[in-house]
Scaffold this motif. Sequence first.
Motif, mmCIF file in Angstrom:
data_model
loop_
_atom_site.group_PDB
_atom_site.id
_atom_site.type_symbol
_atom_site.label_atom_id
_atom_site.label_comp_id
_atom_site.label_asym_id
_atom_site.label_seq_id
_atom_site.Cartn_x
_atom_site.Cartn_y
_atom_site.Cartn_z
ATOM 1 N N ILE A 60 47.482 39.448 1.386
ATOM 2 C CA ILE A 60 46.397 39.768 0.479
ATOM 3 C C ILE A 60 46.796 39.422 -0.935
ATOM 4 C CG2 ILE A 60 45.052 41.655 -0.534
ATOM 5 C CD1 ILE A 60 45.110 43.041 2.095
ATOM 6 N N TYR A 71 37.411 48.361 5.271
ATOM 7 C CA TYR A 71 37.980 48.520 6.620
ATOM 8 C C TYR A 71 39.198 47.618 6.773
ATOM 9 C CZ TYR A 71 38.481 46.985 11.438
ATOM 10 O OH TYR A 71 38.989 46.619 12.631
ATOM 11 N N ASN A 72 39.068 46.349 6.211
ATOM 12 C CA ASN A 72 40.182 45.423 6.343
ATOM 13 C C ASN A 72 41.437 45.919 5.615
ATOM 14 O OD1 ASN A 72 38.898 43.608 7.948
ATOM 15 N ND2 ASN A 72 38.190 42.297 6.280
ATOM 16 N N PHE A 73 41.231 46.644 4.454
ATOM 17 C CA PHE A 73 42.410 47.182 3.769
ATOM 18 C C PHE A 73 43.236 48.027 4.711
ATOM 19 C CE2 PHE A 73 40.098 46.623 -0.423
ATOM 20 C CZ PHE A 73 40.931 45.610 -0.856
ATOM 21 N N ALA A 74 42.552 48.720 5.591
ATOM 22 C CA ALA A 74 43.266 49.570 6.537
ATOM 23 C C ALA A 74 44.210 48.745 7.399
ATOM 24 C CB ALA A 74 42.257 50.321 7.416
ATOM 25 N N GLN A 75 43.809 47.478 7.638
ATOM 26 C CA GLN A 75 44.624 46.646 8.514
ATOM 27 C C GLN A 75 45.809 46.022 7.782
ATOM 28 O OE1 GLN A 75 41.256 44.220 9.789
ATOM 29 N NE2 GLN A 75 41.795 44.771 11.909
ATOM 30 N N PHE A 76 45.632 45.761 6.465
ATOM 31 C CA PHE A 76 46.674 45.061 5.727
ATOM 32 C C PHE A 76 47.569 45.988 4.918
ATOM 33 C CE2 PHE A 76 43.715 41.711 6.731
ATOM 34 C CZ PHE A 76 44.537 40.620 6.988
ATOM 35 N N PHE A 87 35.480 44.883 3.789
ATOM 36 C CA PHE A 87 36.752 44.746 3.097
ATOM 37 C C PHE A 87 37.528 46.050 3.104
ATOM 38 C CE2 PHE A 87 36.242 40.826 0.139
ATOM 39 C CZ PHE A 87 35.840 40.071 1.218
ATOM 40 N N SER A 108 49.959 44.077 2.378
ATOM 41 C CA SER A 108 50.469 42.825 2.937
ATOM 42 C C SER A 108 50.468 41.719 1.897
ATOM 43 C CB SER A 108 49.603 42.402 4.123
ATOM 44 O OG SER A 108 49.900 41.075 4.468
#
Lengths: 199, 485
Positions: free
Chosen positions: A187, A55-60, A53, A184
Amino acid sequence: MAVLGNILNPSKEASNRRFTHRLRACLAGFIFLLLAINAPAQISREYQLKAVFLYNFAQFTEWPPDAFADPQAPLVIGVLGRDPFGAYLDEAVRGEKINGRPLIVQRYSGIQDVQNTHILFISDSESKHLLPILASLQGRSILTVSDMEDFVPRGGMVRFLTTNNKIQLKINVNAVKAARLSISSKILRSAEIFPPAAK
Amino acid sequence: MLRNTPIKRKLTVIILLISTAVLLITCAAFFAYDLFTFRQSMVAHLSTLAEMTASTSTAALAFDNPKDAQETLSALKAEQHIVAACLYDKDGKFFAAYPANSPTNNFPTAPEPAGLRFEGSYLVAFQPAMQSGGLQGTLYLKSDMGALYERIRLYSLIVLLVMLGSFIVAYLLSSLLQSQISQPLLQLAETAKAVSERQDYSVRAAKLGRDEFGLLTDAFNNMLEQIHNRDLALQEAQQKLRQHADDLEKRVAERTARLSETIAELEAFSYSISHDMRAPLRAMQGYSDYVMENYGEKIGPEGQQYLQRINRAGMRLDTLIQDILSYSRAARAQMDLHPVDLEKLLDDIIQQYPGFQPPQVEITIEKPLGSVIAHEASLTQVISNLLGNAIKFVQPGQTPRIKIRAEPRGDDLRLWFEDNGIGIASKDLNRIFAIFERVHAERTYEGTGIGLSIVRKAIERMGGQVGVESELGKGSKFWIQIKKS
């Protein structure tokens, strides 16, 4: 089929962590008796998911341009205090790139070490210093994440919330906005928003 | 197919066929084009939908939130042609389905390469869900072709309506406009019919315009005019001719009547003359015989010789008168024709006249002779005359020989009399059958010159012919030809 974040022993309250630890130990022992080796894997599974998650924050999330020295500058994920992820976080970001930027994991023992960081996970071990930590991060474009229960009302940005064996997000949109970050809406749609919208 | 339909119908049908064909082809082309572009736009639409849905689903995939993904997918409800959809996470594991709770075996077990393709009557899309360049999962969309079929149905209906409408319009227009062509033709045809039915060449076709039909009408009327004129001239000429022929016939009839009257008068005259002449002749002969018997010695030998001369002359005159009477009979007598057996007739004739019997003559008959249709008495006269001639005209001292034979000629029978007599010079052949014509001097061969005339007259009155083939000194071949029985 994705295996949901099943956590056999969810730690619900940060304040009675002792009890939780005891309970967890008891349960772990119980499960250990039942399933022998399964229990430690189940516990770390929660943080394996949380590492992804992070890591995913970095994407969103979008940072202001001045958050990076140059377009190729790495995106730094920092862990402040005791690291609960172990190798999982390094595994999650290994080889990954976001918008051309490599990902780096850094671990800090104190807030003074936090320099050029973009996502900061504040471990439960720092709960006593939470307010000074948050105060020192004020005005910096760092997405703060934590497991702590009162993290969001106190000015933290994202909290991992575990209900019904599932990890949910609670997000302080004002704090995010103040840090000139943008999360984003995808989210936000499924997250719990703080402060709650006036009815 | 159309050969026997009236030209009006023919024109209408042709116009309708052409317009329908053109319309059909046009509609088909538009139809095909539209379906093609509609299919393209369907693909584009599904592609957009897939991109949007995949993009919206990234957070749910990233933060492991199937419920949220479910909600995202359920928004596809608005797209009625999406029959199924599902999400796979980035490891290719099944994540969420639409409609909710559909069994997983409704979907492909694993995501396939990105893209759109037609699978049977479905359009299927695989769309990677990307966030900031990172793969979060894959979206699967399945759309039925209902929109396409709906489009086809709608288009078919439109085409049908357009066809129907244009068919009606084309029919009305062609019904209105075909008269431009059919009217002059029909009028011409009507006129031609009137002309041929009533033989009325004074009819004229009305000219409706100055196009080819106008020219045709003019030419037709011109032709009619000419025919009319010629017809009139012909009728006039025919009438004149008929009048002429009538006149001529009348005149001929008149003359014929006058002529036959004259002939009849003449014949009656000659008959009565001949008949009346015989009485005084008898008296003269009788008295000269009486003088000879009772006063012969008183008048002396010289007187007797003169008396004999008177007697002989009287006999000659009697013969002459008898011949003339025979001729008159042959010419005037009623000729009732009956079948006559020639062999029997010849036998009778030869029996009756000693002069026709040996040793005076040798007559050979090549039997059978057959029978003919004839007047028996006249035929007897004819044969007697021919036999008499054959016996008479021979070289002195020679025995006459006659061969009689029959030769069938179509419906007729030709009877030949071939003799061994003196023959006839070719220059005389033409005149021997004429009355009073004699070839030889009276002194050499006695005769009145009437015998052959009687033959010809009698045979002609029986509807037959006579003729002769001869050469001087080589005998003669006389023939008569009359109808066989």
